[in-house]
Design an enzyme around this catalytic site. Structure first.
Site, PDB file in Angstrom:
ATOM      1  CG  PHE A   1      -6.834   5.257   5.648  1.00 20.91           C
ATOM      2  CD1 PHE A   1      -6.270   4.319   4.793  1.00 20.91           C
ATOM      3  CD2 PHE A   1      -7.406   6.395   5.090  1.00 20.91           C
ATOM      4  CE1 PHE A   1      -6.291   4.489   3.412  1.00 20.91           C
ATOM      5  CE2 PHE A   1      -7.421   6.575   3.706  1.00 20.91           C
ATOM      6  CZ  PHE A   1      -6.860   5.622   2.874  1.00 20.91           C
TER       7      PHE A   1
ATOM      8  NE  ARG B   1     -13.535  -3.630  -1.779  1.00 20.97           N
ATOM      9  CZ  ARG B   1     -12.618  -2.886  -2.377  1.00 20.97           C
ATOM     10  NH1 ARG B   1     -12.992  -1.921  -3.204  1.00 20.97           N
ATOM     11  NH2 ARG B   1     -11.339  -3.097  -2.150  1.00 20.97           N
TER      12      ARG B   1
ATOM     13  CD  GLU C   1      -1.315  -3.961  -6.452  1.00 25.37           C
ATOM     14  OE1 GLU C   1      -1.534  -2.813  -6.023  1.00 25.37           O
ATOM     15  OE2 GLU C   1      -2.221  -4.700  -6.903  1.00 25.37           O
TER      16      GLU C   1
ATOM     17  CE1 TYR D   1      -4.188  -1.382  -0.292  1.00 26.00           C
ATOM     18  CE2 TYR D   1      -3.747  -2.562   1.740  1.00 26.00           C
ATOM     19  CZ  TYR D   1      -4.542  -2.338   0.626  1.00 26.00           C
ATOM     20  OH  TYR D   1      -5.697  -3.072   0.449  1.00 26.00           O
TER      21      TYR D   1
ATOM     22  CG  HIS E   1      -5.760  -5.301  -3.347  1.00 23.56           C
ATOM     23  ND1 HIS E   1      -5.652  -3.940  -3.470  1.00 23.56           N
ATOM     24  CD2 HIS E   1      -4.903  -5.826  -4.255  1.00 23.56           C
ATOM     25  CE1 HIS E   1      -4.744  -3.670  -4.412  1.00 23.56           C
ATOM     26  NE2 HIS E   1      -4.281  -4.795  -4.890  1.00 23.56           N
TER      27      HIS E   1
ATOM     28  CB  THR F   1     -12.938   2.170  -2.056  1.00 17.09           C
ATOM     29  OG1 THR F   1     -12.224   2.223  -3.291  1.00 17.09           O
ATOM     30  CG2 THR F   1     -11.960   2.006  -0.909  1.00 17.09           C
TER      31      THR F   1
HETATM   32  P1  ATP Z   1      -7.780  -1.902  -2.596  1.00 19.98           P
HETATM   33  O1  ATP Z   1      -6.492  -1.210  -2.994  1.00 19.98           O
HETATM   34  O2  ATP Z   1      -7.703  -2.546  -1.229  1.00 19.98           O
HETATM   35  O3  ATP Z   1      -8.286  -2.822  -3.671  1.00 19.98           O
HETATM   36  P2  ATP Z   1      -9.305   0.352  -3.466  1.00 19.98           P
HETATM   37  O4  ATP Z   1      -8.370   0.363  -4.612  1.00 19.98           O
HETATM   38  O5  ATP Z   1     -10.766   0.218  -3.736  1.00 19.98           O
HETATM   39  O6  ATP Z   1      -8.930  -0.799  -2.451  1.00 19.98           O
HETATM   40  P3  ATP Z   1      -7.707   2.413  -2.236  1.00 19.98           P
HETATM   41  O7  ATP Z   1      -7.962   3.856  -2.372  1.00 19.98           O
HETATM   42  O8  ATP Z   1      -6.572   1.788  -2.962  1.00 19.98           O
HETATM   43  O9  ATP Z   1      -9.084   1.648  -2.572  1.00 19.98           O
HETATM   44  O10 ATP Z   1      -7.575   2.111  -0.676  1.00 19.98           O
HETATM   45  C1  ATP Z   1      -6.931   0.942  -0.228  1.00 19.98           C
HETATM   46  C2  ATP Z   1      -7.612   0.434   1.018  1.00 19.98           C
HETATM   47  O11 ATP Z   1      -7.457   1.386   2.050  1.00 19.98           O
HETATM   48  C3  ATP Z   1      -9.121   0.255   0.891  1.00 19.98           C
HETATM   49  O12 ATP Z   1      -9.480  -0.979   0.338  1.00 19.98           O
HETATM   50  C4  ATP Z   1      -9.561   0.355   2.330  1.00 19.98           C
HETATM   51  O13 ATP Z   1      -9.392  -0.897   2.983  1.00 19.98           O
HETATM   52  C5  ATP Z   1      -8.578   1.329   2.900  1.00 19.98           C
HETATM   53  N1  ATP Z   1      -9.188   2.667   2.933  1.00 19.98           N
HETATM   54  C6  ATP Z   1      -9.404   3.494   1.901  1.00 19.98           C
HETATM   55  N2  ATP Z   1      -9.990   4.632   2.296  1.00 19.98           N
HETATM   56  C7  ATP Z   1     -10.137   4.504   3.638  1.00 19.98           C
HETATM   57  C8  ATP Z   1     -10.679   5.328   4.656  1.00 19.98           C
HETATM   58  N3  ATP Z   1     -11.192   6.526   4.383  1.00 19.98           N
HETATM   59  N4  ATP Z   1     -10.662   4.851   5.932  1.00 19.98           N
HETATM   60  C9  ATP Z   1     -10.167   3.650   6.214  1.00 19.98           C
HETATM   61  N5  ATP Z   1      -9.626   2.814   5.305  1.00 19.98           N
HETATM   62  C10 ATP Z   1      -9.618   3.238   4.044  1.00 19.98           C
HETATM   63 MG    MG Z   2      -6.281   0.318  -4.379  1.00 18.58          MG
END
Ligand code: ATP
Ligand code: MG
Length: 137
Positions: free
Chosen positions: A57, A102, A126, A49, A115, A91
């Site tokens: 977060f 989801r 990844e 990440y 993810h 998300t």
């Molecule tokens: P992922 O990368 O897990 O597939 P995504 O691409 O839909 O998810 P990202 O923006 O990459 O979303 O965020 C990665 C992860 O961080 C999210 O899946 C979620 O678990 C966490 N996350 C994102 N936004 C928040 C938030 N506002 N508060 C808490 N956790 C968050």
């Molecule tokens: Mg993501």
């Protein structure tokens, strides 16, 4: 052929959602080319990440991803990166459409069970982070 990295996060594994999630990718017609259950370290979660390292977060997210077994997978098929994200849904599960993983199976953003890579570059990075070349079929 196009490939993407998909991971069932510790909450999805613990809730017994592995077969449900794999079935959705299989039924669509995508091909599973690598799979393993791993408990990532917090440092490894941080690498996965790294794009989010400045978000408030980030620390909680890395603690969560490293809190238990994660099912790491590589799926292959035409359009699998984009379509995989469609199968997964938005998300924040409170906003994901019904019919998505989801949308059907999760409620809060911090526990969104799965993810999926968000583009060709991240998919490549990844897959290389989580798998050795000899683990890919
Ligand atoms: P992922 O990368 O897990 O597939 P995504 O691409 O839909 O998810 P990202 O923006 O990459 O979303 O965020 C990665 C992860 O961080 C999210 O899946 C979620 O678990 C966490 N996350 C994102 N936004 C928040 C938030 N506002 N508060 C808490 N956790 C968050
Ligand atoms: Mg993501």
């Amino acid at each position: 052929m196009e490939r993407t990295f998909i991971a069932i996060k510790p909450d999805g594994v613990q809730r017994g959602l592995i077969s449900e999630i794999i079935a959705r990718f299989e039924r669509k017609g995508f091909k599973l080319v690598a799979i393993k259950l791993v408990v990532p370290s917090k440092a490894f979660a941080g690498k996965h990440y790294h794009d989010l390292k400045d978000r408030p977060f980030f620390n909680g997210l890395c603690n969560f991803l490293s809190s238990g077994p994660v099912l790491a997978m590589v799926w292959e098929g035409e359009g699998v990166i984009r379509y995989g994200r469609k199968l997964i849904g938005a998300t924040d599960p409170s906003k994901s459409e019904p019919g998505t993983i989801r949308g059907d199976l999760a409620i809060v953003v911090g526990r969104n069970i799965i993810h999926g890579s968000d583009g060709p570059e991240t998919a490549k990075d990844e897959i290389n982070l989580w798998f050795k070349p000899e683990e890919l079929t």
